[in-house]
Design a protein around this motif. Structure first.
Motif, PDB file in Angstrom:
ATOM      1  N   ASP A 119       0.825  -1.207   0.000  1.00 51.61           N
ATOM      2  CA  ASP A 119       0.000   0.000   0.000  1.00 51.61           C
ATOM      3  C   ASP A 119       0.858   1.255   0.000  1.00 51.61           C
ATOM      4  N   LYS A 120       2.180   1.079  -0.109  1.00 52.07           N
ATOM      5  CA  LYS A 120       3.074   2.223  -0.099  1.00 52.07           C
ATOM      6  C   LYS A 120       2.863   3.070  -1.343  1.00 52.07           C
ATOM      7  N   LYS A 168       3.567   5.678  -9.229  1.00 47.41           N
ATOM      8  CA  LYS A 168       2.193   5.897  -9.716  1.00 47.41           C
ATOM      9  C   LYS A 168       1.527   7.094  -9.039  1.00 47.41           C
ATOM     10  N   ASP A 169       2.049   7.500  -7.894  1.00 46.43           N
ATOM     11  CA  ASP A 169       1.459   8.584  -7.120  1.00 46.43           C
ATOM     12  C   ASP A 169       2.144   9.941  -7.337  1.00 46.43           C
ATOM     13  N   VAL A 170       3.178   9.963  -8.157  1.00 45.61           N
ATOM     14  CA  VAL A 170       3.922  11.194  -8.401  1.00 45.61           C
ATOM     15  C   VAL A 170       3.138  12.074  -9.374  1.00 45.61           C
ATOM     16  N   LYS A 171       3.048  13.374  -9.035  1.00 45.79           N
ATOM     17  CA  LYS A 171       2.332  14.331  -9.876  1.00 45.79           C
ATOM     18  C   LYS A 171       3.283  15.473 -10.237  1.00 45.79           C
ATOM     19  N   TYR A 172       2.984  16.101 -11.356  1.00 49.62           N
ATOM     20  CA  TYR A 172       3.758  17.246 -11.838  1.00 49.62           C
ATOM     21  C   TYR A 172       2.761  18.363 -12.108  1.00 49.62           C
ATOM     22  N   GLU A 173       2.827  19.428 -11.313  1.00 48.88           N
ATOM     23  CA  GLU A 173       1.868  20.515 -11.436  1.00 48.88           C
ATOM     24  C   GLU A 173       2.582  21.849 -11.556  1.00 48.88           C
ATOM     25  N   GLU A 174       1.931  22.779 -12.246  1.00 53.85           N
ATOM     26  CA  GLU A 174       2.533  24.098 -12.410  1.00 53.85           C
ATOM     27  C   GLU A 174       2.713  24.797 -11.060  1.00 53.85           C
ATOM     28  N   ASN A 175       1.733  24.655 -10.191  1.00 60.12           N
ATOM     29  CA  ASN A 175       1.807  25.285  -8.868  1.00 60.12           C
ATOM     30  C   ASN A 175       2.164  24.245  -7.823  1.00 60.12           C
ATOM     31  N   SER A 176       3.381  23.730  -7.917  1.00 60.17           N
ATOM     32  CA  SER A 176       3.835  22.697  -6.979  1.00 60.17           C
ATOM     33  C   SER A 176       4.047  23.276  -5.591  1.00 60.17           C
ATOM     34  N   TRP A 177       3.696  22.482  -4.587  1.00 61.21           N
ATOM     35  CA  TRP A 177       3.784  22.903  -3.195  1.00 61.21           C
ATOM     36  C   TRP A 177       4.220  21.721  -2.339  1.00 61.21           C
ATOM     37  N   CYS A 178       5.053  21.993  -1.358  1.00 52.67           N
ATOM     38  CA  CYS A 178       5.463  20.979  -0.390  1.00 52.67           C
ATOM     39  C   CYS A 178       5.141  21.519   0.997  1.00 52.67           C
ATOM     40  N   CYS A 197      11.410  15.288   0.559  1.00 51.10           N
ATOM     41  CA  CYS A 197      10.731  15.148   1.854  1.00 51.10           C
ATOM     42  C   CYS A 197      10.049  13.783   1.967  1.00 51.10           C
ATOM     43  N   MET A 198       9.479  13.298   0.884  1.00 47.49           N
ATOM     44  CA  MET A 198       8.773  12.007   0.920  1.00 47.49           C
ATOM     45  C   MET A 198       9.733  10.844   1.164  1.00 47.49           C
ATOM     46  N   ARG A 199      10.993  11.013   0.787  1.00 48.03           N
ATOM     47  CA  ARG A 199      11.959   9.921   1.012  1.00 48.03           C
ATOM     48  C   ARG A 199      12.108   9.616   2.506  1.00 48.03           C
ATOM     49  N   MET A 200      11.771  10.577   3.359  1.00 44.63           N
ATOM     50  CA  MET A 200      11.851  10.360   4.816  1.00 44.63           C
ATOM     51  C   MET A 200      10.642   9.582   5.337  1.00 44.63           C
ATOM     52  N   SER A 201       9.638   9.406   4.486  1.00 47.95           N
ATOM     53  CA  SER A 201       8.420   8.709   4.894  1.00 47.95           C
ATOM     54  C   SER A 201       8.574   7.201   4.707  1.00 47.95           C
ATOM     55  N   ASP A 202       8.045   6.453   5.659  1.00 50.68           N
ATOM     56  CA  ASP A 202       8.031   4.992   5.534  1.00 50.68           C
ATOM     57  C   ASP A 202       6.956   4.531   4.562  1.00 50.68           C
ATOM     58  N   ASN A 203       6.123   5.477   4.093  1.00 49.54           N
ATOM     59  CA  ASN A 203       4.997   5.149   3.229  1.00 49.54           C
ATOM     60  C   ASN A 203       5.291   5.440   1.754  1.00 49.54           C
ATOM     61  N   PHE A 204       6.560   5.640   1.398  1.00 47.14           N
ATOM     62  CA  PHE A 204       6.920   5.989   0.025  1.00 47.14           C
ATOM     63  C   PHE A 204       8.144   5.193  -0.391  1.00 47.14           C
ATOM     64  N   GLU A 205       8.073   4.683  -1.610  1.00 48.09           N
ATOM     65  CA  GLU A 205       9.171   3.850  -2.083  1.00 48.09           C
ATOM     66  C   GLU A 205       9.388   4.055  -3.575  1.00 48.09           C
ATOM     67  N   LEU A 206      10.628   4.356  -3.958  1.00 51.81           N
ATOM     68  CA  LEU A 206      11.027   4.465  -5.363  1.00 51.81           C
ATOM     69  C   LEU A 206      12.335   3.716  -5.551  1.00 51.81           C
ATOM     70  N   SER A 207      12.399   2.918  -6.602  1.00 50.69           N
ATOM     71  CA  SER A 207      13.676   2.286  -6.939  1.00 50.69           C
ATOM     72  C   SER A 207      14.560   3.332  -7.609  1.00 50.69           C
ATOM     73  N   GLU A 208      15.822   3.032  -7.766  1.00 50.30           N
ATOM     74  CA  GLU A 208      16.728   3.959  -8.445  1.00 50.30           C
ATOM     75  C   GLU A 208      16.261   4.204  -9.887  1.00 50.30           C
ATOM     76  N   VAL A 236       5.840  15.960  -7.049  1.00 45.83           N
ATOM     77  CA  VAL A 236       5.290  15.924  -5.694  1.00 45.83           C
ATOM     78  C   VAL A 236       4.443  14.668  -5.512  1.00 45.83           C
ATOM     79  N   VAL A 237       4.232  14.317  -4.259  1.00 48.72           N
ATOM     80  CA  VAL A 237       3.398  13.166  -3.917  1.00 48.72           C
ATOM     81  C   VAL A 237       2.404  13.608  -2.855  1.00 48.72           C
ATOM     82  N   GLU A 238       1.160  13.165  -3.003  1.00 44.79           N
ATOM     83  CA  GLU A 238       0.085  13.476  -2.052  1.00 44.79           C
ATOM     84  C   GLU A 238       0.010  12.347  -1.034  1.00 44.79           C
ATOM     85  N   ASP A 239       0.211  12.705   0.238  1.00 46.14           N
ATOM     86  CA  ASP A 239       0.123  11.738   1.334  1.00 46.14           C
ATOM     87  C   ASP A 239      -0.693  12.374   2.455  1.00 46.14           C
TER      88      ASP A 239
END
Length: 94
Positions: A3-4, A8-18, A41-52, A30-33
């Motif tokens: 469920d991480k 598939k959850d990465v978005k690209y928006e003109e008005n990006s915000w973190c 910032c999402m790399r610090m989350s245990d709920n996000f995973e990306l391979s190299e 950005v990713v919505e969590d």
């Protein structure tokens, strides 16, 4: 099945915000969590995973989107400069 959040959850928006960093460059990935976060910032989350490989794909897509955005901005500035040149007042004395 995980469920991480992932690529598939990465978005690209003109008005990006973190939520942590604040306003980002247009089309920064950005990713919505519950809230929106940049990938750093999402790399610090245990709920996000990306391979190299996925990280590479995201960076390529992000860069491509940013180039398109900046090219549109550049083209708009060139058009504006052309319009300004057409409106230039003459220095003829009356």
């Amino acid at each position: 099945m995980s469920d991480k959040l992932g690529i598939k959850d990465v978005k690209y928006e003109e008005n990006s915000w973190c939520e942590h960093c604040g306003q980002l460059e247009p089309y920064t990935a950005v990713v919505e969590d519950g809230s929106q976060y940049c990938l750093d910032c999402m790399r610090m989350s245990d709920n996000f995973e990306l391979s190299e490989e996925e990280r590479y794909e995201v960076e390529v897509k992000e860069t491509s989107e940013q180039i398109k955005y900046h090219k549109r901005s550049y083209d708009n500035l060139i058009q504006y400069a052309i319009e300004l040149g057409k409106r230039k007042p003459s220095n003829k004395a009356n």
